[in-house]
Design a protein around this motif. Structure first.
Motif, PDB file in Angstrom:
ATOM      1  N   GLU A   9      74.915 -37.169 -11.884  1.00 37.81           N
ATOM      2  CA  GLU A   9      74.118 -38.247 -10.556  1.00 37.81           C
ATOM      3  C   GLU A   9      73.533 -37.491  -9.909  1.00 37.81           C
ATOM      4  OE1 GLU A   9      73.935 -41.182 -11.641  1.00 37.81           O
ATOM      5  OE2 GLU A   9      75.068 -40.699 -13.644  1.00 37.81           O
ATOM      6  N   GLY A  10      74.392 -36.158  -9.680  1.00 34.69           N
ATOM      7  CA  GLY A  10      73.687 -35.498  -8.325  1.00 34.69           C
ATOM      8  C   GLY A  10      74.957 -34.745  -7.553  1.00 34.69           C
ATOM      9  N   LEU A  11      74.478 -33.990  -6.439  1.00 33.92           N
ATOM     10  CA  LEU A  11      74.855 -33.724  -5.294  1.00 33.92           C
ATOM     11  C   LEU A  11      74.866 -34.307  -4.016  1.00 33.92           C
ATOM     12  CD1 LEU A  11      73.391 -30.808  -5.764  1.00 33.92           C
ATOM     13  CD2 LEU A  11      75.401 -30.447  -6.945  1.00 33.92           C
ATOM     14  N   THR A  12      76.764 -34.229  -3.786  1.00 35.72           N
ATOM     15  CA  THR A  12      77.029 -34.799  -2.724  1.00 35.72           C
ATOM     16  C   THR A  12      76.261 -34.152  -1.632  1.00 35.72           C
ATOM     17  OG1 THR A  12      78.813 -33.671  -2.128  1.00 35.72           O
ATOM     18  CG2 THR A  12      79.443 -35.925  -3.243  1.00 35.72           C
ATOM     19  N   THR A  13      75.859 -34.977  -0.096  1.00 30.86           N
ATOM     20  CA  THR A  13      76.000 -34.267   0.398  1.00 30.86           C
ATOM     21  C   THR A  13      76.604 -32.780   1.302  1.00 30.86           C
ATOM     22  OG1 THR A  13      75.342 -36.392   2.151  1.00 30.86           O
ATOM     23  CG2 THR A  13      75.237 -34.139   3.489  1.00 30.86           C
ATOM     24  N   PRO A  14      76.901 -31.994   1.011  1.00 28.14           N
ATOM     25  CA  PRO A  14      77.487 -30.699   2.002  1.00 28.14           C
ATOM     26  C   PRO A  14      78.368 -30.681   2.982  1.00 28.14           C
ATOM     27  CG  PRO A  14      75.348 -29.624   1.385  1.00 28.14           C
ATOM     28  CD  PRO A  14      75.793 -31.160   1.519  1.00 28.14           C
ATOM     29  N   VAL A  15      79.932 -30.765   2.917  1.00 30.04           N
ATOM     30  CA  VAL A  15      80.542 -30.464   4.294  1.00 30.04           C
ATOM     31  C   VAL A  15      81.095 -29.604   4.543  1.00 30.04           C
ATOM     32  CG1 VAL A  15      82.437 -32.215   5.372  1.00 30.04           C
ATOM     33  CG2 VAL A  15      81.582 -33.153   3.286  1.00 30.04           C
ATOM     34  N   VAL A  16      80.536 -28.948   5.861  1.00 31.72           N
ATOM     35  CA  VAL A  16      81.290 -27.630   6.564  1.00 31.72           C
ATOM     36  C   VAL A  16      82.228 -28.172   7.823  1.00 31.72           C
ATOM     37  CG1 VAL A  16      80.378 -25.659   7.490  1.00 31.72           C
ATOM     38  CG2 VAL A  16      78.640 -27.380   6.846  1.00 31.72           C
ATOM     39  N   PHE A  17      83.905 -26.754   7.563  1.00 31.57           N
ATOM     40  CA  PHE A  17      84.274 -27.106   7.962  1.00 31.57           C
ATOM     41  C   PHE A  17      84.020 -25.217   8.635  1.00 31.57           C
ATOM     42  CE2 PHE A  17      85.163 -30.186   4.733  1.00 31.57           C
ATOM     43  CZ  PHE A  17      85.837 -31.066   5.344  1.00 31.57           C
ATOM     44  N   GLU A  18      84.162 -25.726   9.975  1.00 28.53           N
ATOM     45  CA  GLU A  18      83.834 -24.207  10.890  1.00 28.53           C
ATOM     46  C   GLU A  18      84.596 -23.692  10.782  1.00 28.53           C
ATOM     47  OE1 GLU A  18      80.431 -23.875  13.463  1.00 28.53           O
ATOM     48  OE2 GLU A  18      79.139 -25.645  11.881  1.00 28.53           O
ATOM     49  N   ASP A  19      85.969 -23.927  11.617  1.00 30.57           N
ATOM     50  CA  ASP A  19      86.579 -24.102  12.816  1.00 30.57           C
ATOM     51  C   ASP A  19      88.127 -24.222  11.319  1.00 30.57           C
ATOM     52  OD1 ASP A  19      85.409 -24.808  14.856  1.00 30.57           O
ATOM     53  OD2 ASP A  19      86.335 -26.787  15.355  1.00 30.57           O
ATOM     54  N   GLY A  20      89.126 -22.205  12.533  1.00 35.87           N
ATOM     55  CA  GLY A  20      89.964 -22.672  10.935  1.00 35.87           C
ATOM     56  C   GLY A  20      90.034 -22.297  10.272  1.00 35.87           C
ATOM     57  N   THR A  21      91.817 -22.453   9.120  1.00 32.96           N
ATOM     58  CA  THR A  21      91.598 -22.212   7.945  1.00 32.96           C
ATOM     59  C   THR A  21      91.639 -23.299   6.824  1.00 32.96           C
ATOM     60  OG1 THR A  21      94.246 -21.771   7.554  1.00 32.96           O
ATOM     61  CG2 THR A  21      92.225 -19.681   8.052  1.00 32.96           C
ATOM     62  N   MET A  22      91.713 -23.351   5.322  1.00 29.20           N
ATOM     63  CA  MET A  22      91.966 -24.478   5.113  1.00 29.20           C
ATOM     64  C   MET A  22      93.344 -24.587   4.647  1.00 29.20           C
ATOM     65  SD  MET A  22      90.800 -27.739   4.486  1.00 29.20           S
ATOM     66  CE  MET A  22      89.007 -27.391   5.038  1.00 29.20           C
ATOM     67  N   ASP A  23      94.892 -25.111   5.169  1.00 26.31           N
ATOM     68  CA  ASP A  23      95.618 -25.452   4.223  1.00 26.31           C
ATOM     69  C   ASP A  23      95.606 -26.951   3.424  1.00 26.31           C
ATOM     70  OD1 ASP A  23      96.008 -26.987   6.177  1.00 26.31           O
ATOM     71  OD2 ASP A  23      97.399 -25.865   7.052  1.00 26.31           O
ATOM     72  N   ALA A  24      96.616 -27.139   2.579  1.00 26.89           N
ATOM     73  CA  ALA A  24      96.702 -28.091   1.745  1.00 26.89           C
ATOM     74  C   ALA A  24      96.526 -29.810   2.612  1.00 26.89           C
ATOM     75  CB  ALA A  24      98.455 -28.019   1.216  1.00 26.89           C
ATOM     76  N   HIS A  57      93.918 -26.760  -3.014  1.00 31.45           N
ATOM     77  CA  HIS A  57      93.661 -27.954  -4.255  1.00 31.45           C
ATOM     78  C   HIS A  57      95.293 -27.573  -5.157  1.00 31.45           C
ATOM     79  CE1 HIS A  57      88.992 -26.374  -4.397  1.00 31.45           C
ATOM     80  NE2 HIS A  57      89.689 -26.937  -3.014  1.00 31.45           N
ATOM     81  N   THR A  58      95.526 -26.561  -5.550  1.00 34.14           N
ATOM     82  CA  THR A  58      97.122 -26.711  -5.750  1.00 34.14           C
ATOM     83  C   THR A  58      98.169 -26.942  -5.406  1.00 34.14           C
ATOM     84  OG1 THR A  58      97.235 -23.868  -5.654  1.00 34.14           O
ATOM     85  CG2 THR A  58      96.004 -25.079  -7.994  1.00 34.14           C
ATOM     86  N   HIS A  59      98.349 -27.110  -4.373  1.00 33.83           N
ATOM     87  CA  HIS A  59      99.381 -27.437  -3.753  1.00 33.83           C
ATOM     88  C   HIS A  59     100.038 -28.718  -4.110  1.00 33.83           C
ATOM     89  CE1 HIS A  59     102.360 -28.448  -0.006  1.00 33.83           C
ATOM     90  NE2 HIS A  59     102.032 -26.441   0.038  1.00 33.83           N
ATOM     91  N   HIS A  60     100.883 -28.503  -3.830  1.00 31.84           N
ATOM     92  CA  HIS A  60     102.055 -30.053  -4.978  1.00 31.84           C
ATOM     93  C   HIS A  60     102.182 -31.091  -4.140  1.00 31.84           C
ATOM     94  CE1 HIS A  60     105.213 -30.493  -1.711  1.00 31.84           C
ATOM     95  NE2 HIS A  60     105.246 -29.086  -1.525  1.00 31.84           N
TER      96      HIS A  60
END
Length: 104
Positions: A9-24, A57-60
């Motif tokens: 159906e298309g693309l979502t709006t991109p969400v930008v996360f500028e601060d820090g690292t991404m954990d679960a 993504h794979t974190h329990h």
């Protein structure tokens, strides 16, 4: 860090996360609600959420959150996801480069 959803159906709006690292924990709190909202807005109540093999993504805890039917109508768990398939993960192989170049 950028999150973007893509489907027929298309693309979502991109969400930008500028601060820090991404954990679960951050992924569950900040990204997955956006994914749920975008999926529901684009596709209604019958759709499936699929991720790649990134660590958040794979974190329990992420897997448990996504598998909850109150969060997503359907979910493909890490046990059913091929880890390195360019056919199933086109964003990793084409769209991210175009997006990065357009942001320069």
């Amino acid at each position: 860090m950028v999150w973007l959803g893509v489907c027929s159906e298309g693309l979502t709006t991109p969400v930008v996360f500028e601060d820090g690292t991404m954990d679960a924990e951050r992924y569950i709190k900040e990204v997955l609600p956006v994914a749920r909202k975008c999926g529901n807005n684009m596709l209604g109540v019958h759709w499936t959420y699929q991720q790649d093999g990134a660590k958040p993504h794979t974190h329990h805890l992420t897997q448990e959150w996504c598998a909850n039917r109150d969060h997503f109508p359907d979910f493909i768990s890490k046990n059913r996801w091929p880890p390195n398939s360019p056919d199933l993960c086109p964003l990793d192989y084409s769209l991210w480069n175009a997006l990065a170049e357009s942001m320069d």
